[in-house]
Design an enzyme around this catalytic site. Sequence first.
Site, mmCIF file in Angstrom:
data_model
loop_
_atom_site.group_PDB
_atom_site.id
_atom_site.type_symbol
_atom_site.label_atom_id
_atom_site.label_comp_id
_atom_site.label_asym_id
_atom_site.label_seq_id
_atom_site.Cartn_x
_atom_site.Cartn_y
_atom_site.Cartn_z
ATOM 1 N N GLY A 113 44.000 32.838 10.556
ATOM 2 C CA GLY A 113 45.217 33.407 9.867
ATOM 3 C C GLY A 113 44.986 33.034 8.400
ATOM 4 N N GLN A 137 47.739 31.198 -0.190
ATOM 5 C CA GLN A 137 46.710 30.029 0.271
ATOM 6 C C GLN A 137 45.461 30.465 -0.840
ATOM 7 O OE1 GLN A 137 46.880 30.651 4.507
ATOM 8 N NE2 GLN A 137 46.080 28.587 4.179
ATOM 9 N N CYS A 141 44.940 24.031 9.600
ATOM 10 C CA CYS A 141 45.428 25.167 8.333
ATOM 11 C C CYS A 141 43.951 25.155 7.307
ATOM 12 C CB CYS A 141 46.572 24.689 7.485
ATOM 13 S SG CYS A 141 47.017 25.603 6.148
ATOM 14 N N LEU A 142 43.733 26.041 6.801
ATOM 15 C CA LEU A 142 42.763 26.282 5.887
ATOM 16 C C LEU A 142 42.898 25.523 4.720
ATOM 17 C CD1 LEU A 142 41.451 29.895 6.613
ATOM 18 C CD2 LEU A 142 40.574 27.944 7.398
ATOM 19 N N HIS A 189 53.415 30.121 11.506
ATOM 20 C CA HIS A 189 52.706 29.109 10.393
ATOM 21 C C HIS A 189 52.161 29.994 9.031
ATOM 22 C CE1 HIS A 189 49.227 26.219 9.623
ATOM 23 N NE2 HIS A 189 48.898 27.201 8.713
ATOM 24 N N GLU A 190 51.971 31.477 9.145
ATOM 25 C CA GLU A 190 51.711 32.046 7.878
ATOM 26 C C GLU A 190 52.770 32.369 7.311
ATOM 27 O OE1 GLU A 190 48.491 31.759 7.050
ATOM 28 O OE2 GLU A 190 47.818 31.229 9.135
ATOM 29 N N HIS A 201 54.062 29.672 4.777
ATOM 30 C CA HIS A 201 52.977 29.792 3.681
ATOM 31 C C HIS A 201 53.730 30.479 2.685
ATOM 32 C CE1 HIS A 201 49.425 27.396 4.521
ATOM 33 N NE2 HIS A 201 49.220 28.008 5.705
HETATM 34 NI NI NI Z 1 47.879 27.523 7.128
#
Ligand code: NI
Length: 168
Positions: free
Chosen positions: A46, A51, A91-92, A133-134, A137
């Site tokens: 995701g 991000q 998470c990235l 989660h996204e 963000h």
């Molecule tokens: Ni994330």
Amino acid sequence: MAILDILHFPDPRLRTEAKPIKQVTPKVQQLVDDMFETMYKAPGIGLAATQVNVHRQVIVIDTTEDKSNPLCFINPKITQLQGDTTYDEGCLSVPSIYETIHRAEKITVEALNREGETFTLEADGLLAICIQHEIDHLKGKLFVDYLSPLKRQRIAKRLDKQNRSKAA
Ligand code: NI
């Protein structure tokens, strides 16, 4: 298509609240395509526009192993939350950190797709966790915010060091 740079915690830009998309233009579709490419390359399941330092309400998700279910959510809104569950999230933007986080188990989400059409999706399991989660963000929130301040500080220090050594 292009690979976009991913911001890393504790970068303050990750705290920006994303604005809704007024119209799904070719430029927005380009962003969606670039985000998919960036997410698959990372690899991740995701990615939120926040991000990649674009503060618009766009997320892309694919929780399959063979990239067979690319999902794009523009202006997503969760309309129903049910139950609760935990998962070891990563998470990235918080590389190599995994922590157990509580989320709703089942959700209903409304959004626009890449064509600008409204759709509603009921999700559970990993997909439901990933959507929550996204969407966090887009509000400037990270999964580490659910941890104790001490734990979060330790993670921030560790990643700050990593970011610095990469930049040097
Ligand atoms: Ni994330």
